[in-house]
Design a protein around this motif. Sequence first.
Motif, PDB file in Angstrom:
ATOM      1  N   THR A   1     -11.699  -4.503  -2.409  1.00 26.49           N
ATOM      2  CA  THR A   1     -10.571  -3.775  -1.807  1.00 26.49           C
ATOM      3  C   THR A   1      -9.257  -4.179  -2.455  1.00 26.49           C
ATOM      4  O   THR A   1      -8.401  -3.330  -2.721  1.00 26.49           O
ATOM      5  N   GLY A   2      -9.086  -5.487  -2.693  1.00 26.26           N
ATOM      6  CA  GLY A   2      -7.841  -5.970  -3.302  1.00 26.26           C
ATOM      7  C   GLY A   2      -7.636  -5.372  -4.691  1.00 26.26           C
ATOM      8  O   GLY A   2      -6.552  -4.880  -5.009  1.00 26.26           O
TER       9      GLY A   2
ATOM     10  N   THR B   1      -4.158  -3.117 -11.398  1.00 21.75           N
ATOM     11  CA  THR B   1      -5.411  -3.833 -11.121  1.00 21.75           C
ATOM     12  C   THR B   1      -5.229  -5.333 -11.332  1.00 21.75           C
ATOM     13  O   THR B   1      -5.778  -6.148 -10.580  1.00 21.75           O
TER      14      THR B   1
ATOM     15  N   GLY C   1      -3.743  -6.662  -8.443  1.00 20.64           N
ATOM     16  CA  GLY C   1      -4.809  -6.801  -7.435  1.00 20.64           C
ATOM     17  C   GLY C   1      -5.580  -8.097  -7.644  1.00 20.64           C
ATOM     18  O   GLY C   1      -5.873  -8.816  -6.681  1.00 20.64           O
TER      19      GLY C   1
ATOM     20  N   CYS D   1      -7.002  -1.567  -4.301  1.00 20.70           N
ATOM     21  CA  CYS D   1      -5.654  -1.297  -3.798  1.00 20.70           C
ATOM     22  C   CYS D   1      -4.636  -1.451  -4.922  1.00 20.70           C
ATOM     23  O   CYS D   1      -3.808  -0.568  -5.156  1.00 20.70           O
ATOM     24  N   GLY D   2      -4.744  -2.560  -5.670  1.00 26.46           N
ATOM     25  CA  GLY D   2      -3.839  -2.781  -6.801  1.00 26.46           C
ATOM     26  C   GLY D   2      -3.948  -1.665  -7.823  1.00 26.46           C
ATOM     27  O   GLY D   2      -2.939  -1.135  -8.301  1.00 26.46           O
TER      28      GLY D   2
ATOM     29  N   ASN E   1       3.074  -5.106  -5.079  1.00 22.66           N
ATOM     30  CA  ASN E   1       1.668  -4.709  -5.139  1.00 22.66           C
ATOM     31  C   ASN E   1       0.768  -5.902  -4.793  1.00 22.66           C
ATOM     32  O   ASN E   1      -0.194  -5.767  -4.024  1.00 22.66           O
TER      33      ASN E   1
ATOM     34  N   SER F   1      -1.738  -5.803  -1.638  1.00 22.67           N
ATOM     35  CA  SER F   1      -3.168  -5.984  -1.932  1.00 22.67           C
ATOM     36  C   SER F   1      -3.702  -7.233  -1.235  1.00 22.67           C
ATOM     37  O   SER F   1      -4.813  -7.220  -0.694  1.00 22.67           O
TER      38      SER F   1
ATOM     39  N   SER G   1      -3.613 -10.943  -6.502  1.00 23.07           N
ATOM     40  CA  SER G   1      -3.581 -11.043  -5.036  1.00 23.07           C
ATOM     41  C   SER G   1      -4.802 -11.808  -4.521  1.00 23.07           C
ATOM     42  O   SER G   1      -4.705 -12.568  -3.565  1.00 23.07           O
TER      43      SER G   1
END
Lengths: 325, 324
Positions: free
Chosen positions: A107-108, A229, A232, A111-112, A83, A87, A235
């Motif tokens: 967005t990261g 999250t 994310g 996405c997560g 993930n 991400s 990331s």
Amino acid sequence: MTDISKDAIAPPRSFLSQDAIQVFYRLLAALLICAVLAVLSDSFLSLGNILNVLRQASLTFFIASGLTLVVLTAGLDLSVGANVALSACIAGTVIHKTGSPALGIFTGLACGGIVGLLNGVMVTALRIPSFIATYGMLWVLNGLTYWYMAGETLHGFPAGFRQIGSGYLFGLPIPVYLLLVFLGIGTLFAQRTIWGQEIYAIGANPVAARLSGIPVARRLLLVYAVSGTMAGLASIIFLSRLNSAEADIGESLTLPAIAAVLIGGTSLFGGVGTVFGTFIGALILTLVLNGMNLLSVSANWQPLVTGIIVILAVWLDMKTRRRAQ
Amino acid sequence: MKQTLGYLALPLLMAAALTTQARADGETIAVFTKNQTNPFFQTVRVGADNMAKTLNAKTLQYIPTKPDSIPEQLSQIEDVVVKKPSAIVFTPVDYKAMVPGVEKINEAKIPVVNITDRSAGGKFLSFVGADDYSLGLETARFLLKTLGGKGNIVIIEGVKGSLTNVDRVRGFNDALKENAGAKLLASQPGNYQRLQALQVMENLMQSNAQIDGVLAANDAMAVGAIEALDGANRKAQVIGINGTKEAIDAIKSGKLLASGDYNGFFQGCLGTMMAIRSLRNQPVIAEIVLKPTVITKDNYQPFDVPLEQRSCPTFEEASKLGGK
């Protein structure tokens, strides 16, 4: 919400519970490692190195903190590393294409979070055991990321964005502030909120939890979404600290995160453990690698030593837990 | 018995078919690489596709979904043996563990060319690769020459025990031995990972006040080390290996001193060329060991070209590239 009071759901968890004793043992272990390293290496106790260790532990902690909640419900999220990779690659592309770090960060995280939510749906609605569901998700995410990146690397991000992972504020690295914030939020959420208590209750006995009116499915969804999250968030820190993203970063992140949760004393059987313990777990893992680098321990011995520490920590945990009971 | 005869007859029939239509096009070449994550293998695949296109053949790419997975490559070989491509261009994910796989290909009588990592066993019609030892040696020599033959050096190693790492690090160390003024401070593992290399570098900077040179076993780790140096406002000359696009950019901007390259694009081209030439009964070169190129700010231009725009060498050029 049901009208059942907090006390009826689970015994209130004061910080001086069994969990507190476990955390105390872990702190002791971390301090012991510190003491040994301080004797062996002159540079270990320098301020620079301590900040260094904290910053390095933070990435593992971010991933492991969300994972702790999943493990507290007797679940596992094997997709966290993959993930982080997906991400990071998507967030990195968004920043490259739009030039907006804010949009990339959003967005990261999104996405997560979405990946986490999908894990939650598989576990609750489809009733797939979390181990299998998130293992499947790991492959799906790897496939997507490899296809999307096609062996390329994203690199070069705006200086402002780089500050999140590499910058300092009043002499402290910014990831260390984030670490303290999420350590605080995670601990308060788990120990002091009804939702947190319900998560412990689900892990201790899911049937009893359902019978006492806890919306088990919704809490599980929440737990997996939080874990996603946090991946994310990791990331974003990764992107900003490393100034790059590539498809194969995930594999080296998942197992240390799981190890941090376990070394931190959270039981794979659910219901027992703390976010603070996970922080100590991440710290111990980082300290060991830091120490071996400072002492120039041969590359051959490093995986071996790390493995022994993980086994020792879990064994000590079982031992002290039995004594405490 | 009948079946055995059939097996014996098959290669004869195939040989007959090959001699009669020696110049027929449209062969299918199965190309095996180690993973989808290392940019190096992307250049190998583009090189193989480029060559196949030029010679009117087709490629089928086989890549383990889990990077460098031994069981996965083994089962891909089993699939390919059933599918019977005209020839195989093969990079083993592990030079020793894949020997049984190569033997399966040999048993199926599919001609196979070995590229990149030299297999520890099996029969190949040709080997195309480079020498990791000289790659390590030449890049490290360049770093030490830049430093005037002296200084404090650290090595960031790849995955311990992997063939590439063993040879590259041996090359680094031999270059260090040639320079009496150079001092090796530490040789620590970064497992070819950017984050691990960054953290190792951060840790090493704590215990070493002066680091003049960093020898990293690949580009991702070199760039990770540079991030760590930048973060601490320190300077050192850093080299990497692989000649990735990222490394070229870093060389252009002066952050990376050099990157050792052994031309994955040419390896893909030449491996595929030898496979197709053997199918068409043309002479092949049994062994091509490409010389390493040390990419620096003086010679990066030819490497700063998108892969799609590069072109494969001809057979005549190939025979001058270190063939035996």
